[in-house]
Design an enzyme around this catalytic site. Structure first.
Site, PDB file in Angstrom:
ATOM      1  N   TYR A 116       0.692  -1.163  -0.032  1.00 30.82           N
ATOM      2  CA  TYR A 116      -0.056  -0.063   0.103  1.00 30.82           C
ATOM      3  C   TYR A 116       0.883   1.153   0.030  1.00 30.82           C
ATOM      4  O   TYR A 116       1.807   1.685   0.849  1.00 30.82           O
ATOM      5  CB  TYR A 116      -0.802  -0.076   1.304  1.00 30.82           C
ATOM      6  CG  TYR A 116      -2.009   0.949   1.191  1.00 30.82           C
ATOM      7  CD1 TYR A 116      -2.369   1.700   0.122  1.00 30.82           C
ATOM      8  CD2 TYR A 116      -3.001   0.858   2.379  1.00 30.82           C
ATOM      9  CE1 TYR A 116      -3.338   2.770   0.185  1.00 30.82           C
ATOM     10  CE2 TYR A 116      -3.935   1.881   2.485  1.00 30.82           C
ATOM     11  CZ  TYR A 116      -4.226   2.663   1.374  1.00 30.82           C
ATOM     12  OH  TYR A 116      -5.192   3.575   1.350  1.00 30.82           O
ATOM     13  N   LYS A 153      -1.485  -1.159  -3.991  1.00 31.48           N
ATOM     14  CA  LYS A 153      -2.565  -0.275  -3.912  1.00 31.48           C
ATOM     15  C   LYS A 153      -2.105   1.181  -3.857  1.00 31.48           C
ATOM     16  O   LYS A 153      -1.275   1.331  -2.722  1.00 31.48           O
ATOM     17  CB  LYS A 153      -3.770  -0.798  -2.897  1.00 31.48           C
ATOM     18  CG  LYS A 153      -4.739   0.095  -2.527  1.00 31.48           C
ATOM     19  CD  LYS A 153      -5.400  -0.251  -1.394  1.00 31.48           C
ATOM     20  CE  LYS A 153      -6.632   0.763  -1.072  1.00 31.48           C
ATOM     21  NZ  LYS A 153      -7.460   0.378   0.069  1.00 31.48           N
TER      22      LYS A 153
END
Length: 310
Positions: A138, A163
């Site tokens: 992330y 992400k």
């Protein structure tokens, strides 16, 4: 990628953590909310992540949330957990997630410290080496990987996706154009629908959806319109629904979480406008404004579940 390493795609479900008025986790409401997301066609469940108030969960609450997600999902959709914080805790949560039957995990930023690229590499490496579960890195806050660092990590087949919650499109282009389909690219910006038109054009085909917690059919219509090139419908939903909600979201810090719960309560889902500090509940004025937007959106874009498929 093998079948084992298949990555969640499409609209990703990020449940909240429903709380009783006394502040305790409402496990019954959580199960109902997870079922709602799955029934509405979301492709995966990401439990105990940012929208699930990862920062404020006790170990037992975290375990209860993961157990609920795995049980309700019943292998119909993959379940990913949030792991992160300090390195010891992150490793413990990865092992717990594996023991509880999760399919993978999303690595949230390390606690407080902003490290060099080599430090971030070791942080991710330490976590990933402790499990064979699928891992999604992330990009946000104090954990932003540059191309060289990410490439070093890709020797681990466990990493299936990235992400992005930063919005550095120059970096995103560098990553997607260099690495290509080795990873699934997920838009994790706050209120991802707002930026999805830009992200779709550079290879991001999946996103985490806040509004899918309360108006998932509109998110589906929007996503379908994006993929099919229906520019008029994209523009209409963007201007009439997304922009007004986003203006409220930006009014107070922490609304990225609490506004989801307010929306869920407005449409009659079992969750109260209760959050844990330092996040604050949605103020009455903003609650009423959100309610008006949702009611108008439901009138113009009525629910049609014929399009739902898994």
């Amino acid at each position: 990628m093998t079948i084992l390493r298949k990555t969640p795609t499409g609209i990703l479900g990020f449940p909240t953590a429903p709380l009783h008025k006394n502040g305790q986790l409402d496990e019954k409401a959580l199960a109902e909310n997870i079922k709602f997301l799955i029934d509405e066609g979301l492709t995966s469940i990401f439990i105990a992540c940012g929208s699930g108030e990862f920062h404020a969960l006790s170990h037992s609450e975290y375990q209860a949330m993961v157990e609920a997600a795995v049980s309700v999902a019943g292998k119909k959709v993959p379940v990913y957990t949030g792991v992160g914080g300090n390195i010891t805790q992150a490793v413990e949560l990865v092992k717990l997630s594996q023991d509880l039957g999760a399919d993978g995990y999303l690595i949230l930023p390390p606690y407080l410290i902003e490290g060099e690229q080599e430090g971030l590499f070791k942080y991710y490496k330490t976590i990933i080496e402790n499990s064979d579960l699928n891992a999604i890195v992330y990009q946000r806050d104090n954990a932003i990987l540059q191309l060289e660092t990410l490439q070093k990590l890709l020797k681990y087949p466990q990493i299936v996706g990235l992400k992005d919650g930063v919005g550095d499109m120059e970096l995103n282009l560098e990553l997607t154009q260099t690495i290509g389909d080795r990873l699934e690219w997920l838009n994790g910006m706050p209120f991802a629908e707002m930026t999805m038109p830009a992200y779709t054009s550079i290879g991001f085909n999946s996103y985490s959806s806040a509004i899918s917690n309360y108006i998932p059919h509109i998110s589906r219509q929007y996503y379908k319109a994006l993929l099919e090139g229906n520019e008029q419908l994209v523009r209409d939903i963007y201007v009439e629904v997304l922009l007004p909600i986003n203006r409220i979201r930006k009014a107070r810090k922490g609304y990225a979480v609490s506004l989801i719960k307010a929306g869920m309560e407005i449409v009659g889902l079992p969750v109260g406008n209760t959050v844990r500090p330092p996040v604050i509940p949605v103020e009455a004025e903003h609650y009423k404004a959100l309610e008006a937007i949702i009611m108008k959106a439901l009138e113009k874009y009525p629910v049609d579940n014929k399009e739902i498929s898994h």
